[in-house]
Design an enzyme around this catalytic site. Structure first.
Site, PDB file in Angstrom:
ATOM      1  N   GLU A 349      10.359  63.981   8.330  1.00  0.00           N
ATOM      2  CA  GLU A 349       9.725  62.697   8.045  1.00  0.00           C
ATOM      3  C   GLU A 349      10.464  61.978   6.922  1.00  0.00           C
ATOM      4  O   GLU A 349      10.549  60.745   6.912  1.00  0.00           O
ATOM      5  CB  GLU A 349       8.254  62.896   7.680  1.00  0.00           C
ATOM      6  CG  GLU A 349       7.453  61.594   7.640  1.00  0.00           C
ATOM      7  CD  GLU A 349       5.960  61.829   7.494  1.00  0.00           C
ATOM      8  OE1 GLU A 349       5.251  61.789   8.528  1.00  0.00           O
ATOM      9  OE2 GLU A 349       5.492  62.069   6.367  1.00  0.00           O
ATOM     10  N   HIS A 380      11.759  88.966  18.258  1.00  0.00           N
ATOM     11  CA  HIS A 380      11.362  89.300  19.623  1.00  0.00           C
ATOM     12  C   HIS A 380      11.007  88.044  20.407  1.00  0.00           C
ATOM     13  O   HIS A 380      10.355  88.120  21.449  1.00  0.00           O
ATOM     14  CB  HIS A 380      10.183  90.272  19.593  1.00  0.00           C
ATOM     15  CG  HIS A 380      10.478  91.524  18.825  1.00  0.00           C
ATOM     16  ND1 HIS A 380      11.088  92.622  19.387  1.00  0.00           N
ATOM     17  CD2 HIS A 380      10.296  91.835  17.508  1.00  0.00           C
ATOM     18  CE1 HIS A 380      11.246  93.562  18.469  1.00  0.00           C
ATOM     19  NE2 HIS A 380      10.779  93.109  17.318  1.00  0.00           N
ATOM     20  N   LYS A 508       0.497  54.967  15.996  1.00  0.00           N
ATOM     21  CA  LYS A 508      -0.864  54.712  15.513  1.00  0.00           C
ATOM     22  C   LYS A 508      -1.404  53.402  16.074  1.00  0.00           C
ATOM     23  O   LYS A 508      -2.552  53.318  16.535  1.00  0.00           O
ATOM     24  CB  LYS A 508      -0.883  54.644  13.986  1.00  0.00           C
ATOM     25  CG  LYS A 508      -0.632  55.944  13.252  1.00  0.00           C
ATOM     26  CD  LYS A 508      -0.711  55.689  11.753  1.00  0.00           C
ATOM     27  CE  LYS A 508      -0.410  56.916  10.938  1.00  0.00           C
ATOM     28  NZ  LYS A 508      -0.470  56.621   9.481  1.00  0.00           N
TER      29      LYS A 508
END
Length: 539
Positions: A349, A380, A508
């Site tokens: 960001e 793994h 937004k």
């Protein structure tokens, strides 16, 4: 600017040469390599000697830092200048962990009196809740806190809680961030509203996801305690006193912070009040002290001995010199398992930008993709790709030198794994070594011809090792401050503003437009795919 362009050219040329070398052989060619590329700072041991740069590459990277005026930018940040140019704000999250008598100014105006006033209130509230002096509506002490926030109001405090929480906390701490009813339902399922304090974190008290969860929390409290009773279970971190009052939060339970504190840098502020209450003030204060210790190092150390600068330069060498576009952060500590998630916001960001403060496109690649999870679990999962994949991804290992938690002997096993992975990534395994092993096992030449290449490891994968002496509030604070300053240095060199985030705004706005369309079933003007999805998903 000509000097900066020339420095970039030198870095790229040096990286081209270093990229043809074997990292393991650089130790032989450069006798002082280990000493030059290891540092001990504020309880952290940092080893950059397994990175891909050689002496000339490191020198070119340091020249680039000087040409980009990292030192001047550092002075301007600590001096309270408005280096967040797009919003006209100073960047002073460092003030949140500074001593109360420090001379810290934003635009020439002293700030520490206000910072200390909030800290005093936080401490008093923390101790009152922990002692039972502040109780719920039924007279019961608080045994749980529900922290509601998103982004920087969630990721930092959540990581801080994982790092500092007692094995058996007297006050439990839960987090709700996503605007998904399942998270709220699962998180509160075994909580008693009469013993739960809800802390809502939103600077403006307008964040859609946070307010949706806050409304759900208030309804949950009210159903058990009534409207007035619910008010006694609320606190807020916000600067919008009118909105918090309308929500039912008493003014003396609202804690603010300042415009010069960005969300992803806010865990040092009242945003982490919930953690202070759950862990105790001493732990939170130790966290601040650790951050301040790293601030002093970053502010005063020369670039060639500066931990944040060197870690940033290693990433720039990999990203821009060697075209490594991702980086994996792997903490070999269960308590630090969310570190990569926190760094995704902090770094991506901050520096995931293609336009500089002058409005012009940047000339070089910026933020890498950060990913990672808990070691040894990831061995793994995706470490197959790290060792033998077609792309080379630099890694950053974080480990604890000592840990008293858990059964005896387990920590040594964990350390053996992180050390082995870093070495294996660097040295690899030759086809000849594999062939010798297979011959000794009696494998046929025909099988060896196909198996040996598959079992060989190219190696020469770069990594950094960060080792905390122990995981304490102080060393954790130093670690987070280290990454903050690293991110700042990268932004300076890349020529971006690390302290705004315009890229989060468009989604937004569009979500606000789509919500009523979902509710009404009438899609507005959209591309055919989005319009069809609105039609399919309408409520």
């Amino acid at each position: 600017m000509a000097d900066l362009a020339a420095a970039w050219t030198r870095l790229e040329a040096a990286a081209k040469v270093a990229g043809e070398k074997r990292i393991a052989l650089m130790f032989e060619a450069e006798p002082g390599r280990l000493a030059a590329l290891t540092l001990n700072v504020a309880g952290l041991h940092i080893d950059l000697s397994k990175q891909a740069w050689d002496e000339a590459g490191l020198e070119a990277a340091l020249d680039l830092a000087h040409a980009a005026d990292v030192e001047g930018a550092r002075t301007r940040m600590f001096g309270g200048e408005a280096i967040n140019s797009s919003e006209g704000r100073a960047v002073l999250h460092t003030a949140l962990r500074a001593a109360k008598d420090a001379d810290v100014r934003a635009g020439g105006v002293p700030v520490m009196a206000e910072v200390e006033a909030v800290r005093v209130r936080m401490k008093a509230f923390t101790e009152a809740v922990r002692s039972g002096a502040i109780k719920g509506a039924t007279g019961k002490p608080f045994k749980a806190i529900l922290h509601i926030g998103i982004g920087g109001s969630d990721l930092g405090p959540r990581l801080l809680w994982d790092a500092l929480r007692p094995i058996k906390p007297t006050i439990d701490l839960r987090f709700v961030a996503n605007v998904d009813g399942a998270e709220f339902a699962l998180t509160t399922a075994d909580l008693d509203p009469a013993e739960t304090l809800v802390i809502v974190v939103s600077k403006t008290f307008t964040t859609q996801e946070t307010l949706a969860n806050a409304a759900a929390a208030r309804a949950w409290l009210s159903a058990a305690l009534g409207e007035q009773g619910a008010n006694q279970h609320l606190a807020a971190i916000s600067t919008a006193l009118d909105k918090t009052a309308a929500f039912g939060v008493a003014d003396d339970r609202v804690f603010g912070f300042w415009d010069w504190v960005g969300g992803r840098y806010s865990l040092w502020s009242s945003v982490s009040l919930s953690v202070a209450v759950a862990c105790g003030w001493e732990a939170f204060e130790g966290f601040l002290q650790g951050g301040a210790a790293m601030d002093a190092h970053f502010r005063d150390a020369p670039l060639e001995k500066n931990a944040a600068v060197l870690i940033a330069l290693a990433q720039i060498f990999n990203r821009n010199g060697l075209d490594r576009r991702a980086r994996s952060v792997v903490p070999y500590s269960h308590r630090l398992r969310r570190l990569a998630s926190f760094l995704q916001q902090l770094e991506m960001e901050s520096n995931g930008k293609s336009v500089g403060p002058d409005g012009q496109a940047v000339k070089h690649g910026t933020a890498t993709v950060v990913f990672g999870d808990e070691g040894a679990n990831v061995q793994h999962a995706y470490f197959q790709c790290m060792h033998q994949g077609t792309d080379i991804t630099p890694l950053e290992f974080v480990a604890l030198a000592q840990s008293d938690e858990g059964p005896a002997g387990m920590h040594a096993k964990l350390l053996s794994n992180v050390l082995a992975q870093a070495e294996a990534l660097m040295v690899g395994r030759t086809i000849e070594d594999v062939r010798t092993e297979l011959v000794a096992k009696g494998v046929s030449e025909a099988e060896i011809a196909t198996l040996a290449p598959q079992r060989a490891f190219a190696g020469n994968r770069p990594s950094t090792m960060v080792v905390l002496d122990r995981l304490t509030p102080q060393t954790f604070g130093a670690l987070i401050a280290l990454y903050e300053h690293k991110t700042f240095v990268e932004g300076v060199i890349w020529g971006v503003n690390s302290f705004d985030q315009w890229g989060v705004e468009l989604g937004k706005v569009m979500a606000g437009r789509i919500l009523p369309e979902l509710e009404s079933g009438a899609a507005g003007r959209h591309d055919p795919s989005t319009a069809a999805l609105i039609e399919r998903l309408k409520l």
